[in-house]
Design an enzyme around this catalytic site. Sequence first.
Site, short mmCIF file in Angstrom:
data_model
loop_
_atom_site.label_atom_id
_atom_site.label_comp_id
_atom_site.label_asym_id
_atom_site.label_seq_id
_atom_site.Cartn_x
_atom_site.Cartn_y
_atom_site.Cartn_z
N TYR A 103 -13.87 31.20 -2.61
CA TYR A 103 -13.57 30.74 -3.76
C TYR A 103 -11.90 30.32 -4.57
O TYR A 103 -11.54 30.06 -5.15
CB TYR A 103 -14.57 31.40 -5.77
CG TYR A 103 -15.97 30.89 -5.05
CD1 TYR A 103 -16.00 29.15 -5.07
CD2 TYR A 103 -16.71 31.64 -5.19
CE1 TYR A 103 -17.22 28.93 -5.35
CE2 TYR A 103 -17.77 30.91 -5.20
CZ TYR A 103 -18.26 30.10 -4.87
OH TYR A 103 -19.97 29.63 -4.81
N SER A 147 -16.14 24.21 2.29
CA SER A 147 -16.18 25.04 1.22
C SER A 147 -17.42 25.82 0.96
O SER A 147 -18.28 25.39 1.47
CB SER A 147 -16.00 23.81 -0.25
OG SER A 147 -17.30 23.76 0.16
N ASP A 148 -16.75 27.57 -0.14
CA ASP A 148 -18.00 27.85 -0.66
C ASP A 148 -18.50 26.70 -1.60
O ASP A 148 -17.89 25.88 -1.82
CB ASP A 148 -17.64 29.11 -1.43
CG ASP A 148 -18.68 30.42 -1.68
OD1 ASP A 148 -20.28 29.59 -1.48
OD2 ASP A 148 -18.44 30.99 -1.22
N TRP A 149 -19.67 26.98 -1.80
CA TRP A 149 -20.89 26.49 -3.16
C TRP A 149 -19.89 26.01 -4.40
O TRP A 149 -19.66 27.54 -5.21
CB TRP A 149 -21.53 26.81 -3.31
CG TRP A 149 -22.60 25.75 -1.86
CD1 TRP A 149 -23.62 25.60 -2.24
CD2 TRP A 149 -22.56 25.98 -0.87
NE1 TRP A 149 -24.85 24.93 -1.10
CE2 TRP A 149 -24.09 25.19 0.33
CE3 TRP A 149 -21.19 26.10 0.53
CZ2 TRP A 149 -24.45 25.34 1.28
CZ3 TRP A 149 -22.19 26.52 1.80
CH2 TRP A 149 -22.81 25.09 2.61
N GLY A 196 -17.00 25.28 -4.56
CA GLY A 196 -15.78 26.26 -4.41
C GLY A 196 -14.82 24.95 -3.92
O GLY A 196 -13.93 25.57 -3.14
#
Length: 829
Positions: free
Chosen positions: A194, A224-226, A228
């Site tokens: 993030y 990506s991260d969720w 993010g």
Amino acid sequence: MTAKFDVDYVLANITEDDKIALLSGSDFWHTHAIPKFNVPPIRTTDGPNGIRGTKFFAGVPAACLPCGTALGATWDRDLLHQAGVLLGKECLAKGAHCWLGPTINMQRSPLGGRGFESFAEDPHLSGIMAKSIILGCESTGVISTVKHYVGNDQEHERRAVDVLVTPRALREIYLRPFQIVARDAHPGALMTSYNKINGKHVVENPAMLDIVRKDWNWDPLIMSDWLGTYTTIDSMNAGLDLEMPGPTRYRGKYIESAMQARLIKQSTINKRARKVLEFVQRASRAPVSADETGRDFPEDRALNRTLCANSIVLLKNDGNLLPIPKTVKKIALIGSHVKTPAISGGGSASLEPYYAVSLYDAVVEALPDAKILYEAGAYAHKMLPVIDRMLSNAVIHFYNEPPEKERTLLATEPVVNTAFQLMDYNAPGLNRGLFWATLIGEFTPDVSGLWDFGLTVFGTATLFVDDEMVIDNTTRQTRGTAFFGKGTVQEVGQKQLTAGQTYKIRIEFGSANTSPMKAIGVVHFGGGAAHLGACLHMDPEQMVANAVKVAAEADYTIVCTGLNRDWESEGFDRPDMDLPPGIDALISSVLDLAADRTVIVNQSGTPVTLPWADRARGVVQAWYGGNETGHGIADVLFGDVNPCGKLPLSWPVDVKHNPAYLNNMSVGGRMLYGEDVYMGYRFYEKVGREVLFPFGHGLSYTTFSVSPEATVSPSVFSSDSPPTARVLVKNTGPVAGAQILQLYIAAPNSATPRPVKELHGFTKVFLQPGEERTVAIHIDKYATSFWDEIEDMWKSEEGVYQVLIGTSSQEIVSRGEFRVEQTRYWRGV
């Protein structure tokens, strides 16, 4: 079933809209499908210690493995490979093609909220453990997603914080585990973090993503991260293939607009779409179940029990207090964790387990003829324990209207306890942005008296017991740490209850957007969540007195307490290293009376302050042990398993001693990694600061001898023929056991300031009493190299290097050396 499609053909024939759709998720867990071209959706799933499936709420039960630091404490490549296979099989049962793990961030501070998820404070140990679990998982056909690349080593303002780190520390410490994974395992996917690194979010930072693809020559799907992803143009051009989750926030029509403005090239879209299609093609080979199912098999239970027992670290055993003889007549079990085991940390690690073995049940099983005395002694919960075994006929109803209006019932779901997380829940007709729910059930307390109720919420909620309002958590809300840092502090109410009488419980809940609270730097997953807990109100002094009384009566006492997922979780960092209020006082009181026959078992994912450690004869670190927590602890305490775990991180005396103490939170949106390469044991050794227990420490019920001189051959380092260190190790004690030998490299004559020594190899050897064996530990080019910031390359410096083999970072038992004859520079892996 493998999806049969040709990537080149699909890419050449699908519409531009389809290409763009591929670049973001279709929902919370899936990629987009293109049925016309036989491109299926791919399912991803959390988490680091088990496979939850597609539902935070009302999910299918799953195997819960020990946490990351516990697995790191095994120092066992084979066991980690087996753990990876189990996780892969669990993915297949949940219909998931892609595991969102492992986590390989670094525990630069013991306060990091997700520290328990990662393996170690040392990049070599972390990378090797990650490699092993990835290879195990991917042997089942499931793709692993190594995360979080890079610098998500704390939770405070994780979406906004700018991590300021030198290129050398970035390369030698924080990127090194990912580099080892790229070299040895090359998993199919990588998840970005993030945070920012040196001014720019990693997800849109071409310099960071180019390290992966150009420097390491590793080309995973980069997701990506969720939630993010923060931009359209920058993330596309930097190299982010897949925005998760769906529906998209920064792609779709925004990519079309950027193309028209010539801010994103067609070739860039094609490149990203190709990578997603290649990922789909590879992932679809996994023979996943059509439905989400469980697979609670005896062999999985046995492996989980082995993982737990092998992770346990015997920190102290003065006078050989342990193992406790099974002939014991009377034993006292004290502590909140005795009957309520801490099986995992919180956040992405949360799941509904198949089962959880408590230490109480395991001791009853191990000692069928003993009298067992139990007292909680002190509560260790941060939130009151969820209501489950005393709950019946519980359901939750969903509406688009608040309770004061006429409303239409949209869905009803059964529940087994009074906690729910609705971030990924949906039902036909439900307005995900704004909805209400009512949980009703019957609560039958087992003890008469004044009961405490606690209600924590992400959204708004009110508790009624027999239609009497007990808690209002709707208007005067205070932000707390629950639910990824978005929840309120726990609001508490009380009610006098009678044992055996059934009471009607009702929670009126409003979704996330009904809450007036706002926060910067935390992830807003939406939906909302609530946790209702309850327990009998107790006087803390009386609880301690009751515990001391049973300790006085017993032949042996086990105190089992520590932290749990309320204290260690994604979304927030711990404010200090302390155990929960009252725990130290409880332990000290028991030790005052019975120190000579008391064992302290601590459950936490990272170090805690142990002010009574010098008075305790037996101290055991049991981590978060998964489904088999109770069995694993009991196996060690009673000698069925000889402890062989070693600390994967340093255990400081005090939080102020930690090198990251002054720089462990975001200040004005920035966080300085001021300790540079001197993180963990590298710092403590460089400044000569004592720790409570050193990195790599762990005792056994047997003893070992190691030849004092290590044979290192060849004695001159060559990249074509790197050296190997060999030592003779013997079990000189009475029982079979395992010793973990740790190889450290020192460069005492280097012109560049370097740590006193660094871990660059290890091996775990199992020996019967009297057995001896020569073991070999290989040394690679990383052992002689540091990052030269001027040349922007790795530098292997000429000179003599010391080989130090120890049973911990402080217990060096064997020495050797080799030399590098000529300085050389290199890049890559």
